[in-house]
Scaffold this active site. Structure first.
Site: not given
Length: 352
Positions: A96, A195, A114
């Protein structure tokens, strides 16, 4: 007392079709990128015009399957495309920061799946780079942009709960242990907290702000990542959040906000379009709202994209509904919980 005790307010901006249309590029086109792209094309004027992967074959297949005009066999080629307004980073957590920084360096606005990064330090790199470049950056915490969340936001702003006392949320799934899966691989920042747990910690942050203390207990998978976790987050006012997440069993995915004057309970799952019940202090149900918009499951990701488009066109560089600093704070809470559990994992430029 407020009107919230008799009825629930209407959500604001419920229709993504009202948002200005932007041209999107997708980096790392996998399953969640597919759902994101389909949601945008089905429910809004947003258009994914380019897909970029390390494999041209994979990017081409994705583009053909989801009505995307162009495919690139490298991430650099996609972020250099002058027809891309905003980049959606849909890679595993450990990429990310790298991919967000790549897009920001190319002058692109960016929506990062996310969690914003694999840890708070990485997330700060993204925020600092976006601010320096003057581009918009946002975590794809899509729950924050759902119609039901705006109803709760209005209740919070109106003081409908009175003093907040307890916030709860759970999100657990059943995933058989597989050391090669990204869920259990420390090198891919595996574990329940990053997660699934990011949703429950973000819900607590939404209601209570940053915690003054974090208490975590749970268990680790054989690979060393967190497999199950229960958190108690406490504020300086004495309010607490009771949160749970895990990969060992599916849980109801419910969330509540409780104050001396009333409480709200979500239907399941709280993290996508569902419903809300508001109860008075005496326990009587005062109002019930169920999502009428027919954007179930991940189709609700269209709301975050529409919100980003509105913010960009308004000249903003941060989301007023879910600022970068709050996303960083959520990761700081998760960092501390993982530290207390003894979980292991690799981040961008650092090892936890």
């Amino acid at each position: 007392m407020t009107r919230a005790f008799d009825t629930l307010p209407d959500p604001r901006h419920p229709d993504p079709e009202d948002a200005p249309a932007l041209r999107w590029g997708v980096l790392a086109p996998g399953a969640i990128a597919a759902d994101f792209t389909d949601a945008l094309h089905k429910h809004s004027g947003q258009r994914v015009v380019a897909a970029g992967s390390r494999s041209l074959e994979r990017a081409t297949a994705f583009a053909a399957a989801h009505g995307v005009e162009r495919a690139y066999g490298s991430y650099d080629q996609l972020v250099a495309d002058p027809d891309v307004d905003v980049v959606y980073v849909a890679s595993p957590h450990t990429q990310h920061a790298e991919l967000a920084l790549l897009a920001i360096a190319a002058g692109k606005h960016v929506l990062v799946e996310k969690p914003l990064a694999a840890n708070a330090a990485e997330a700060r790199l993204i925020a600092d780079a976006a601010r320096a470049a003057g581009v918009f950056a946002m975590e794809a915490m899509w729950t924050r942009y759902l119609p039901q969340t705006d109803i709760v936001r209005q209740l919070l702003d109106d003081g409908a709960f009175g003093e907040l006392r307890v916030v709860t949320a759970d999100f657990g799934g059943s995933a058989p242990y597989d050391p090669t899966s990204r869920l259990f691989d420390p090198a891919l920042a595996g574990g329940a907290l990053l997660d699934l747990g990011v949703y429950v910690v973000s819900w607590a942050s939404f209601a209570l702000g940053s915690p003054a203390s974090v208490l975590a207990t749970g268990s680790l998978a054989p690979s060393g990542v967190d497999e199950q976790a229960a958190l108690i987050l406490s504020t300086t006012t004495g309010a607490q959040a009771l949160l749970s997440t895990g990969l060992k069993a599916a849980t109801p995915s419910l969330a509540t906000i409780n104050g001396w004057a009333g409480r709200v309970e979500t239907d399941s799952p709280f993290w996508s379009a569902s419903g809300l019940r508001f109860f008075r202090a005496d326990g009587a149900q005062a109002a019930y709202w169920i999502d009428p918009y027919q954007r179930p499951g991940r189709e609700g990701m269209v709301y975050e994209a529409a919100a980003l488009a509105r913010f960009v066109m308004a000249g903003l560089t941060d989301s007023p509904l879910h600022p970068l600093d709050e996303a960083i704070g959520t990761l700081a809470t998760i960092d501390e919980a993982r530290r207390q559990l003894g979980a292991v994992g690799v981040g961008y430029g650092s090892t936890l």
